[in-house]
Design an enzyme around this catalytic site. Structure first.
Site, PDB file in Angstrom:
ATOM      1  N   ASP A  85       0.858  -1.187   0.000  1.00 44.61           N
ATOM      2  CA  ASP A  85       0.000   0.000   0.000  1.00 44.61           C
ATOM      3  C   ASP A  85       0.897   1.240   0.000  1.00 44.61           C
ATOM      4  O   ASP A  85       1.526   1.547   1.011  1.00 44.61           O
ATOM      5  CB  ASP A  85      -0.885  -0.073   1.262  1.00 44.61           C
TER       6      ASP A  85
ATOM      7  N   ASN B  94      -0.109   4.430  -0.526  1.00 43.95           N
ATOM      8  CA  ASN B  94      -0.707   5.717  -0.142  1.00 43.95           C
ATOM      9  C   ASN B  94      -1.441   5.672   1.196  1.00 43.95           C
ATOM     10  O   ASN B  94      -2.220   6.574   1.522  1.00 43.95           O
ATOM     11  CB  ASN B  94      -1.647   6.223  -1.249  1.00 43.95           C
TER      12      ASN B  94
ATOM     13  N   ASP C  69      -3.930   3.888   2.466  1.00 43.70           N
ATOM     14  CA  ASP C  69      -5.385   3.713   2.635  1.00 43.70           C
ATOM     15  C   ASP C  69      -5.754   2.290   3.075  1.00 43.70           C
ATOM     16  O   ASP C  69      -6.926   1.928   3.101  1.00 43.70           O
ATOM     17  CB  ASP C  69      -6.143   4.094   1.350  1.00 43.70           C
TER      18      ASP C  69
ATOM     19  N   ASP D 248      -1.729  -1.279  -3.953  1.00 47.18           N
ATOM     20  CA  ASP D 248      -2.012  -0.543  -5.193  1.00 47.18           C
ATOM     21  C   ASP D 248      -0.882  -0.728  -6.208  1.00 47.18           C
ATOM     22  O   ASP D 248       0.159  -1.312  -5.897  1.00 47.18           O
ATOM     23  CB  ASP D 248      -2.245   0.939  -4.886  1.00 47.18           C
TER      24      ASP D 248
ATOM     25  N   ASP E 230      -4.634 -10.454 -15.632  1.00 50.78           N
ATOM     26  CA  ASP E 230      -5.729 -11.407 -15.526  1.00 50.78           C
ATOM     27  C   ASP E 230      -6.857 -10.907 -16.422  1.00 50.78           C
ATOM     28  O   ASP E 230      -7.216  -9.733 -16.364  1.00 50.78           O
ATOM     29  CB  ASP E 230      -6.213 -11.428 -14.061  1.00 50.78           C
TER      30      ASP E 230
ATOM     31  N   ASP F 150      -9.433 -16.292 -16.770  1.00 50.42           N
ATOM     32  CA  ASP F 150     -10.340 -16.764 -15.732  1.00 50.42           C
ATOM     33  C   ASP F 150     -11.445 -17.642 -16.340  1.00 50.42           C
ATOM     34  O   ASP F 150     -12.012 -17.303 -17.380  1.00 50.42           O
ATOM     35  CB  ASP F 150     -10.975 -15.517 -15.091  1.00 50.42           C
TER      36      ASP F 150
ATOM     37  N   GLU G 164      -7.181 -20.841 -16.948  1.00 53.16           N
ATOM     38  CA  GLU G 164      -7.667 -21.503 -15.731  1.00 53.16           C
ATOM     39  C   GLU G 164      -8.682 -22.547 -16.194  1.00 53.16           C
ATOM     40  O   GLU G 164      -9.813 -22.218 -16.550  1.00 53.16           O
ATOM     41  CB  GLU G 164      -8.332 -20.481 -14.809  1.00 53.16           C
TER      42      GLU G 164
ATOM     43  N   HIS H  82      -4.886 -17.623  -5.124  1.00 49.32           N
ATOM     44  CA  HIS H  82      -5.787 -16.769  -4.338  1.00 49.32           C
ATOM     45  C   HIS H  82      -7.141 -17.432  -4.081  1.00 49.32           C
ATOM     46  O   HIS H  82      -8.049 -16.775  -3.578  1.00 49.32           O
ATOM     47  CB  HIS H  82      -5.983 -15.440  -5.069  1.00 49.32           C
ATOM     48  N   ASP H  83      -7.297 -18.697  -4.453  1.00 48.43           N
ATOM     49  CA  ASP H  83      -8.595 -19.362  -4.301  1.00 48.43           C
ATOM     50  C   ASP H  83      -8.605 -20.510  -3.312  1.00 48.43           C
ATOM     51  O   ASP H  83      -9.663 -20.880  -2.816  1.00 48.43           O
ATOM     52  CB  ASP H  83      -9.067 -19.912  -5.657  1.00 48.43           C
TER      53      ASP H  83
HETATM   54  C1  NOJ Z   1     -11.810 -17.887 -10.608  1.00 52.39           C
HETATM   55  C2  NOJ Z   1     -10.976 -16.902  -9.857  1.00 52.39           C
HETATM   56  O1  NOJ Z   1      -9.704 -17.439  -9.629  1.00 52.39           O
HETATM   57  C3  NOJ Z   1     -11.733 -16.569  -8.595  1.00 52.39           C
HETATM   58  O2  NOJ Z   1     -10.963 -15.829  -7.690  1.00 52.39           O
HETATM   59  C4  NOJ Z   1     -12.987 -15.834  -8.976  1.00 52.39           C
HETATM   60  O3  NOJ Z   1     -13.763 -15.599  -7.811  1.00 52.39           O
HETATM   61  C5  NOJ Z   1     -13.822 -16.648  -9.970  1.00 52.39           C
HETATM   62  N1  NOJ Z   1     -13.034 -17.249 -11.005  1.00 52.39           N
HETATM   63  C6  NOJ Z   1     -14.854 -15.776 -10.625  1.00 52.39           C
HETATM   64  O4  NOJ Z   1     -14.256 -14.916 -11.545  1.00 52.39           O
END
Ligand code: NOJ
Length: 556
Positions: free
Chosen positions: A43, A45, A47, A51, A120, A216, A281, A343-344
């Site tokens: 970050d 700035n 907040d 960023d 992405d 995605d 993906e 991140h999932d």
């Molecule tokens: C897959 C992404 O990796 C995930 O983070 C997202 O929530 C869903 N697709 C919907 O775009």
């Protein structure tokens, strides 16, 4: 930053780093990727939210580690209900992340640092706040009326997160289809104007110099043209010779033949700008994955991100099978992607029970296999999940589920509150782990940052960070690790995995001990030790001695 490279023999250190120039394979077939979740990286700035200028400030760090490519999760304009995976303008930046000028600067600065940068692209759906959807939902006759998928009556399809994906819209007295969450309506690619608009969005970024895209939910791009129910049960489909090929994946909302064609068209769009990466993906295995890669012609995406690997089992048998299957199904010139965190799903460190020794071995494996390694920010320091109560979840999946349903917990140790694995990067042991000067950060910082942080690990010669740095350098400088073939060496002692990488007259042998006991492996010749995890891992007169969770990389 001190390098832990004293053990790397100069013999095999090739100075020709842009390896692929010589074997005509595209650069992205053997690159190392560092995934950044912009909201949580740095970050600049104050907040409480990461960023783009923050990422620019950290390029020296990423470069010093040795990653070759950066992939950024979305930072486009978005209401941020799914934190950027719900885009409301594909060619603008969400104000909390910066401006278009910042995005351009980030691309240019990454290139100046000698790295590639990949964005992405969420092409399957937009946000319900996108002007296209607002127009489409306003009536059945507006110019964008068929930019999304509308039906008078829902069919039996279910969304990818369970439950129906059909949602009622009173303005049209119709239902729209959303493969993921209700605020993420799917685009209708059967309308050529939609495809053109999305390809133009890609062109916009390619022209700015971006080196490609992570795509995605690419399985879902087209749906059955007649929106027919999925009539056949899985068992019936499996028995039918015509459908056997795609048996578990033939659903009207997934893997349509037009989607495989789409992958090739997008490849052509990218190729018109030069050598650009497409990393899909894709849910599924061979042969669906092969179709996304363009089948025999290999003229599709080029790379496919394997979601199943994110739930890896930590043992030699699992990894040996994984490699064997990938090498069988996707031999060169196809290139597998090895990924253990994103991140999932739970971070790899959490799956490894927060054991640094296990993490080191995992990354020796990842960075010596054939193909592409993809790591998630913080994986290099051993960041782990923070258990954030479901009642505080910002993640829409966490909010929907409220807890892990039984059917899932019986199968895996998983979280459905993805906030847990998206906490701020741990830079140092100052307030907020050095991520932000704000009183409150968008997600809490994991309190383990006092020990687990980049600044501490840079100075600790036994750290995971220095281990990964050394491995990345070894990978970058040894063409055989970058581009060589891979062959498993069978008949290893229980818990040991061994393989050979070969390129012309260069050969490297990797031996990994996943067990908790020391192991010995016979090896002929007089190989040079290129790398070892522990001081006690050594080669001596025809035998490799490995300590528990030890590994050696040997050159012949
Ligand atoms: C897959 C992404 O990796 C995930 O983070 C997202 O929530 C869903 N697709 C919907 O775009």
């Amino acid at each position: 930053m001190r390098l832990k490279l004293c053990l790397i023999s100069a013999l095999l250190l090739s100075l020709a780093i842009s390896a692929n120039a010589q074997n005509n394979e595209p650069w992205y077939h053997s690159t190392t990727i560092y995934q950044i979740y912009p909201r949580s990286y740095y970050d600049s700035n104050g907040d409480g939210i990461g960023d783009l200028p923050g990422i620019i400030q950290k390029l020296d760090y990423i470069k010093s580690l040795g990653y070759e490519t950066i992939w950024l999760s979305p930072f486009y304009k978005s209401p941020q209900v799914d934190f950027g995976y719900d885009i409301s303008d594909y060619t603008d930046i969400a104000p909390e992340y910066g401006t278009l000028a910042d995005a351009q600067k980030l691309i240019d600065e990454t290139h100046k640092h000698g790295m590639k940068i990949v964005f992405d692209m969420v092409m399957n759906h937009t946000s319900d706040q996108h002007p296209w959807f607002k127009e489409s939902m306003s009536s059945r006759t507006n110019p964008k009326a068929d930019w999304y998928i509308w039906a008078d009556k829902p069919n039996h399809w279910s969304s990818q997160i369970r439950g129906t994906g059909w949602h009622y819209c009173k303005e049209r007295n119709q239902y729209f289809w959303a493969s993921f969450l209700p605020f993420q309506p799917d685009l209708n690619y059967r309308n050529p104007a939609v495809k053109k608009a999305m390809f133009d969005a890609c062109r916009f970024w390619l022209a700015k110099g971006v080196d490609g895209f992570r795509l995605d939910m690419i399985n879902s791009i087209y749906k059955d043209s007649l929106l027919r129910n999925n009539t056949a049960s899985r068992r019936a489909v499996a028995r039918s010779p015509e459908t056997k090929k795609y048996r578990s994946t033939i659903k009207g909302s997934l893997n349509q033949p037009e989607t495989f064609e789409f992958a090739k068209e997008l490849r052509a769009v990218c190729d018109s700008f030069g050598d650009r990466m497409l990393l899909g993906e894709v849910y599924g295995t061979h042969p669906v994955v092969k179709e996304f890669l363009g089948g025999q012609k290999n003229n599709g995406l080029g790379l496919v991100f394997n979601f199943e690997m994110l739930r890896f089992h930590y043992n030699a048998k699992y990894f040996s099978k994984l490699v064997a299957n990938l090498e069988k199904d996707f031999p060169a010139p196809y290139s597998p992607v090895y990924v253990f965190s994103n991140h999932d799903r739970r971070r790899s460190m959490k799956r490894l029970k927060d054991d640094m020794a296990r993490a080191k071995l995992l990354h020796v494996f990842q960075l010596t296999t054939r193909g592409v390694s993809c790591m998630y920010y913080g994986e290099e320091i051993g960041m782990s999940d923070l258990q954030i109560p479901y009642k505080d979840a910002l993640d829409p999946i966490g909010q929907k589920y409220k807890k892990v349903p039984r059917w899932l917990s019986e199968l895996f140790d998983e979280t459905l509150n993805r906030d847990d694995l998206r906490t701020p990067m741990q830079w140092d042991n100052s307030a907020n782990a050095g991520f932000s000067t704000s009183a409150k950060t968008w997600l809490p910082v994991n309190p383990n940052y006092m020990q687990i942080n980049a600044k501490t690990e840079v100075k600790d010669e036994n750290s995971l960070l220095l281990e990964i740095q050394a491995l990345l350098l070894l990978h970058k400088r040894n063409k055989v690790l970058h581009d060589g073939s891979l062959e498993l060496i069978p008949k290893q002692p229980h818990g040991v995995l061994a393989y050979k990488r070969k390129l012309n007259d260069q050969e490297v042998i990797v031996i990994l001990n996943f067990s908790k006991k020391p192991k010995e492996v016979k090896l002929s010749g007089t190989p040079n030790s290129l790398y070892q995890i522990h001081k006690t891992d050594k080669y001596d007169a025809g035998t490799v001695h490995l300590s528990a969770l030890g590994a050696m990389i040997l050159g012949k």
